[in-house]
Motif scaffolding. Structure first.
Motif, short mmCIF file in Angstrom:
data_model
loop_
_atom_site.label_atom_id
_atom_site.label_comp_id
_atom_site.label_asym_id
_atom_site.label_seq_id
_atom_site.Cartn_x
_atom_site.Cartn_y
_atom_site.Cartn_z
N ASN A 170 -2.21 -23.87 -26.74
CA ASN A 170 -0.87 -23.64 -26.23
C ASN A 170 -0.09 -24.96 -26.07
OD1 ASN A 170 1.16 -23.32 -23.90
ND2 ASN A 170 0.70 -21.21 -24.44
N SER A 171 1.16 -24.95 -26.51
CA SER A 171 1.95 -26.18 -26.49
C SER A 171 2.23 -26.68 -25.07
CB SER A 171 3.28 -25.97 -27.22
OG SER A 171 4.05 -24.96 -26.58
N GLY A 172 2.14 -25.77 -24.08
CA GLY A 172 2.41 -26.18 -22.71
C GLY A 172 1.36 -27.09 -22.11
N VAL A 173 0.15 -27.07 -22.69
CA VAL A 173 -0.92 -27.91 -22.15
C VAL A 173 -1.63 -28.75 -23.21
CG1 VAL A 173 -1.40 -26.43 -20.16
CG2 VAL A 173 -2.60 -26.02 -22.33
N ASN A 174 -1.36 -28.45 -24.52
CA ASN A 174 -2.18 -29.09 -25.55
C ASN A 174 -1.47 -29.17 -26.89
OD1 ASN A 174 -4.55 -30.23 -26.65
ND2 ASN A 174 -5.44 -28.23 -27.13
N ALA A 175 -0.17 -29.42 -26.88
CA ALA A 175 0.58 -29.54 -28.14
C ALA A 175 0.08 -30.73 -28.93
CB ALA A 175 2.07 -29.68 -27.86
N SER A 176 -0.07 -30.56 -30.23
CA SER A 176 -0.56 -31.65 -31.08
C SER A 176 0.31 -32.89 -30.95
CB SER A 176 -0.59 -31.19 -32.54
OG SER A 176 -1.04 -32.22 -33.38
N GLY A 177 -0.30 -34.01 -30.59
CA GLY A 177 0.42 -35.27 -30.44
C GLY A 177 1.13 -35.43 -29.13
N GLY A 178 1.11 -34.40 -28.28
CA GLY A 178 1.80 -34.47 -27.00
C GLY A 178 1.09 -35.37 -26.01
N ASP A 179 1.85 -35.96 -25.12
CA ASP A 179 1.34 -36.88 -24.11
C ASP A 179 1.28 -36.14 -22.78
OD1 ASP A 179 0.65 -39.07 -22.59
OD2 ASP A 179 2.62 -40.01 -22.67
N PHE A 180 0.06 -35.90 -22.25
CA PHE A 180 -0.12 -35.05 -21.08
C PHE A 180 -0.83 -35.81 -19.95
CE2 PHE A 180 0.22 -32.10 -24.59
CZ PHE A 180 0.94 -31.03 -24.07
N ILE A 181 -0.64 -35.29 -18.73
CA ILE A 181 -1.35 -35.78 -17.57
C ILE A 181 -1.93 -34.59 -16.83
CG2 ILE A 181 0.61 -35.76 -15.97
CD1 ILE A 181 -1.78 -38.71 -16.20
N ALA A 182 -3.11 -34.75 -16.26
CA ALA A 182 -3.75 -33.68 -15.48
C ALA A 182 -4.21 -34.23 -14.14
CB ALA A 182 -4.94 -33.10 -16.24
N PHE A 183 -3.93 -33.48 -13.09
CA PHE A 183 -4.34 -33.83 -11.73
C PHE A 183 -5.39 -32.81 -11.29
CE2 PHE A 183 0.05 -34.96 -12.46
CZ PHE A 183 0.20 -36.22 -11.91
N LEU A 184 -6.56 -33.27 -10.89
CA LEU A 184 -7.67 -32.39 -10.53
C LEU A 184 -8.05 -32.60 -9.07
CD1 LEU A 184 -8.04 -33.50 -13.64
CD2 LEU A 184 -10.19 -32.29 -13.51
N PHE A 185 -8.21 -31.49 -8.35
CA PHE A 185 -8.55 -31.54 -6.92
C PHE A 185 -9.75 -30.65 -6.65
CE2 PHE A 185 -4.02 -32.38 -7.23
CZ PHE A 185 -3.83 -33.45 -6.38
N ALA A 186 -10.57 -31.06 -5.69
CA ALA A 186 -11.72 -30.26 -5.26
C ALA A 186 -11.91 -30.44 -3.76
CB ALA A 186 -12.99 -30.68 -6.00
N THR A 187 -12.72 -29.57 -3.18
CA THR A 187 -13.07 -29.67 -1.77
C THR A 187 -14.13 -30.75 -1.58
OG1 THR A 187 -12.58 -27.35 -1.35
CG2 THR A 187 -14.09 -28.44 0.18
N LEU A 188 -13.89 -31.67 -0.66
CA LEU A 188 -14.85 -32.68 -0.27
C LEU A 188 -14.98 -32.58 1.25
CD1 LEU A 188 -16.69 -35.05 -1.09
CD2 LEU A 188 -14.73 -36.57 -0.73
#
Length: 202
Positions: free
Chosen positions: A81-99
């Motif tokens: 899907n282009s919203g998260v993985n478009a070819s050549g696209g520049d993306f950032i992801a923020f990941l959170f978990a319980t600590l």
């Protein structure tokens, strides 16, 4: 074990992306950086077949963004899907978990009055982000700099460009925080039977 930040380039094909969170992500927020696009959100409470959007009030909706695959302690999965993985696209992801003692990613069901959300903290939450998932609502952000008090406090709505809003959505509690029912903004707070997610930081 609490937060990780991953920059990646889209490929346009289903793939996994490694992360260094050291735990299973319970909240994942992605954004394309080189052009316009939504902030797509995965929550463990709503599952890998659904998505929320940080820039919108929409309820949790069906999606294939995560390829119907929950993240693991080493990777998260993206569809083409282009919203998260478009070819050549520049993306950032923020990941959170319980600590334990530091952060809590969780969910609660509204009760129409007030309820304590126990995060396992000892001195209360200094940062709280909440969102209703089964209906439209704002993404409400509270923090100790704005004030989390027994009374009206200020909040930011991350999906809007509005200035601070004042209401008594939250009260302090040493184990985490208290959510209140606010009749003028019931979808955003603690409406009876409604489903909410939250991120809290001690």
């Amino acid at each position: 074990g609490f937060f990780d930040l991953v920059a990646y380039e889209g490929t346009g094909v289903t793939r996994t992306i490694s992360h260094n969170l050291g735990a299973v992500p319970e909240l994942l927020i992605t954004k394309r950086r080189d052009t316009t696009g939504n902030w797509n959100v995965y929550s463990s409470a709503t599952g890998a077949s659904n998505r929320l959007r940080l820039d919108q009030t929409v309820a949790s909706g069906s999606t294939t963004l995560w390829n119907d695959t929950a993240p693991t302690s080493s990777v998260f999965t993206l569809r083409s899907n282009s919203g998260v993985n478009a070819s050549g696209g520049d993306f950032i992801a923020f990941l959170f978990a319980t600590l334990p003692g530091i952060s809590k990613v969780g969910s609660y069901t509204g009760n129409g009055t007030s309820q304590t959300i126990d995060c396992g903290f000892s001195a209360g939450a200094r940062f709280v982000l909440t969102k209703r998932t089964d209906s439209t609502s704002n993404w409400n952000l509270f923090n100790s700099e704005l004030g989390i008090v027994a009374g009206s406090e200020l909040r930011l709505e991350l999906n809007t460009s509005d200035a601070y809003q004042g209401s008594d959505f939250l009260d302090p509690n040493s184990s985490g925080f208290i959510v209140n029912y606010v009749t003028s903004n019931d979808n955003d707070s603690n409406i009876s039977g409604a489903s909410y997610i939250f991120l809290a930081i001690a």
